[in-house]
Design a protein around this motif. Structure first.
Motif, mmCIF file in Angstrom:
data_model
loop_
_atom_site.group_PDB
_atom_site.id
_atom_site.type_symbol
_atom_site.label_atom_id
_atom_site.label_comp_id
_atom_site.label_asym_id
_atom_site.label_seq_id
_atom_site.Cartn_x
_atom_site.Cartn_y
_atom_site.Cartn_z
ATOM 1 N N ILE A 1 -32.598 -0.814 28.977
ATOM 2 C CA ILE A 1 -33.351 0.283 29.597
ATOM 3 C C ILE A 1 -34.157 1.193 28.575
ATOM 4 C CG2 ILE A 1 -32.518 2.570 30.857
ATOM 5 C CD1 ILE A 1 -31.686 -0.270 32.240
ATOM 6 N N GLN A 2 -35.395 1.452 28.872
ATOM 7 C CA GLN A 2 -36.066 1.968 28.142
ATOM 8 C C GLN A 2 -36.088 3.546 28.473
ATOM 9 O OE1 GLN A 2 -37.674 0.675 25.589
ATOM 10 N NE2 GLN A 2 -37.182 -1.539 26.339
ATOM 11 N N THR A 3 -36.408 4.445 27.367
ATOM 12 C CA THR A 3 -36.360 5.967 27.622
ATOM 13 C C THR A 3 -37.721 6.440 26.980
ATOM 14 O OG1 THR A 3 -35.240 6.485 25.650
ATOM 15 C CG2 THR A 3 -34.002 6.025 27.681
ATOM 16 N N SER A 4 -38.154 7.799 27.456
ATOM 17 C CA SER A 4 -39.217 8.421 26.874
ATOM 18 C C SER A 4 -38.938 9.937 26.502
ATOM 19 C CB SER A 4 -40.499 8.265 27.422
ATOM 20 O OG SER A 4 -41.474 9.030 27.102
ATOM 21 N N SER A 5 -39.033 10.284 25.347
ATOM 22 C CA SER A 5 -38.796 11.895 25.108
ATOM 23 C C SER A 5 -40.013 12.671 25.616
ATOM 24 C CB SER A 5 -38.312 12.082 23.827
ATOM 25 O OG SER A 5 -39.394 11.609 22.768
ATOM 26 N N SER A 6 -40.964 12.144 25.960
ATOM 27 C CA SER A 6 -42.169 12.908 26.460
ATOM 28 C C SER A 6 -41.948 13.920 27.536
ATOM 29 C CB SER A 6 -43.140 11.902 27.155
ATOM 30 O OG SER A 6 -43.669 10.989 26.024
ATOM 31 N N GLU A 7 -42.334 15.160 27.449
ATOM 32 C CA GLU A 7 -42.256 15.924 28.582
ATOM 33 C C GLU A 7 -43.301 15.487 29.827
ATOM 34 O OE1 GLU A 7 -42.243 19.967 27.388
ATOM 35 O OE2 GLU A 7 -40.999 19.703 25.652
ATOM 36 N N GLY A 8 -42.538 15.941 31.109
ATOM 37 C CA GLY A 8 -43.447 15.823 32.091
ATOM 38 C C GLY A 8 -42.762 14.706 33.179
ATOM 39 N N ALA A 9 -43.691 14.059 33.983
ATOM 40 C CA ALA A 9 -43.213 13.113 35.088
ATOM 41 C C ALA A 9 -43.114 11.695 34.431
ATOM 42 C CB ALA A 9 -44.354 13.026 36.174
ATOM 43 N N GLU B 1 -22.252 15.521 28.894
ATOM 44 C CA GLU B 1 -21.196 15.260 29.930
ATOM 45 C C GLU B 1 -21.198 16.403 30.950
ATOM 46 O OE1 GLU B 1 -20.919 15.539 26.573
ATOM 47 O OE2 GLU B 1 -20.135 14.002 25.747
ATOM 48 N N ASN B 2 -21.674 17.568 30.763
ATOM 49 C CA ASN B 2 -21.649 18.678 31.657
ATOM 50 C C ASN B 2 -23.111 18.829 32.175
ATOM 51 O OD1 ASN B 2 -19.072 19.439 30.972
ATOM 52 N ND2 ASN B 2 -19.745 20.084 28.968
ATOM 53 N N ASP B 3 -23.908 17.934 32.200
ATOM 54 C CA ASP B 3 -25.277 17.874 32.845
ATOM 55 C C ASP B 3 -26.135 18.786 32.261
ATOM 56 O OD1 ASP B 3 -24.377 15.926 34.674
ATOM 57 O OD2 ASP B 3 -23.519 17.514 36.201
ATOM 58 N N ASN B 4 -25.802 19.075 31.155
ATOM 59 C CA ASN B 4 -26.793 20.151 30.402
ATOM 60 C C ASN B 4 -27.824 19.232 29.531
ATOM 61 O OD1 ASN B 4 -25.386 22.602 30.801
ATOM 62 N ND2 ASN B 4 -23.736 22.025 29.317
ATOM 63 N N PRO B 5 -29.118 19.780 29.505
ATOM 64 C CA PRO B 5 -30.147 19.265 28.965
ATOM 65 C C PRO B 5 -29.967 19.006 27.646
ATOM 66 C CG PRO B 5 -31.133 20.954 30.276
ATOM 67 C CD PRO B 5 -29.532 21.030 30.209
ATOM 68 N N ILE B 6 -30.349 18.000 26.676
ATOM 69 C CA ILE B 6 -30.111 17.825 25.323
ATOM 70 C C ILE B 6 -31.358 17.120 24.903
ATOM 71 C CG2 ILE B 6 -27.577 17.751 25.304
ATOM 72 C CD1 ILE B 6 -27.446 14.664 25.191
ATOM 73 N N SER B 7 -31.470 17.029 23.582
ATOM 74 C CA SER B 7 -32.552 16.121 22.962
ATOM 75 C C SER B 7 -32.343 14.660 23.101
ATOM 76 C CB SER B 7 -32.916 16.698 21.425
ATOM 77 O OG SER B 7 -31.922 16.314 20.708
ATOM 78 N N ALA B 8 -33.482 13.973 23.010
ATOM 79 C CA ALA B 8 -33.075 12.404 22.873
ATOM 80 C C ALA B 8 -32.310 12.183 21.756
ATOM 81 C CB ALA B 8 -34.346 11.821 22.727
ATOM 82 N N ASP B 9 -32.680 12.827 20.605
ATOM 83 C CA ASP B 9 -31.875 12.628 19.376
ATOM 84 C C ASP B 9 -30.290 12.934 19.458
ATOM 85 O OD1 ASP B 9 -34.339 11.844 17.837
ATOM 86 O OD2 ASP B 9 -34.400 13.808 16.895
ATOM 87 N N ALA B 10 -29.935 14.054 20.095
ATOM 88 C CA ALA B 10 -28.598 14.256 20.358
ATOM 89 C C ALA B 10 -27.915 13.171 21.497
ATOM 90 C CB ALA B 10 -28.266 15.663 20.906
ATOM 91 N N PHE B 11 -28.527 12.958 22.446
ATOM 92 C CA PHE B 11 -28.295 11.962 23.358
ATOM 93 C C PHE B 11 -27.949 10.364 22.517
ATOM 94 C CE2 PHE B 11 -28.615 8.095 25.901
ATOM 95 C CZ PHE B 11 -27.744 8.523 27.046
ATOM 96 N N PHE B 12 -29.058 9.821 21.593
ATOM 97 C CA PHE B 12 -28.606 8.859 21.014
ATOM 98 C C PHE B 12 -27.502 8.950 19.855
ATOM 99 C CE2 PHE B 12 -32.824 7.524 22.945
ATOM 100 C CZ PHE B 12 -32.340 6.468 23.886
#
Length: 68
Positions: free
Chosen positions: A12-20, A28-39
């Motif tokens: 599964i590919q991901t992109s940290s680019s903002e926008g569409a 876990e609480n549906d709060n936005p986090i950075s790609a770095d924090a997620f990985f």
């Protein structure tokens, strides 16, 4: 494309680019986090939910950490 997850052999590919075209990363609480924090938190065996409304573009729309 900035990162990827491998789940049951499917990449599964991901992109940290903002926008569409960017992936939304959430904790876990549906709060936005950075790609770095997620990985950093998405270790082998960790439950992750993936949403992708446009599989043809090759980038997940949302990836979210889940509790067991």
């Amino acid at each position: 494309i900035d990162g990827s997850l491998q789940i049951l052999g499917l990449v599964i590919q991901t992109s940290s680019s903002e926008g569409a075209n960017g992936t939304q990363f959430q904790d876990e609480n549906d709060n936005p986090i950075s790609a770095d924090a997620f990985f950093s938190a998405a270790a082998a065996g960790r439950l992750v939910k993936i949403k992708d409304e446009e599989p043809g573009n090759g980038i997940a729309d949302e990836v979210e950490l889940e509790n067991f």
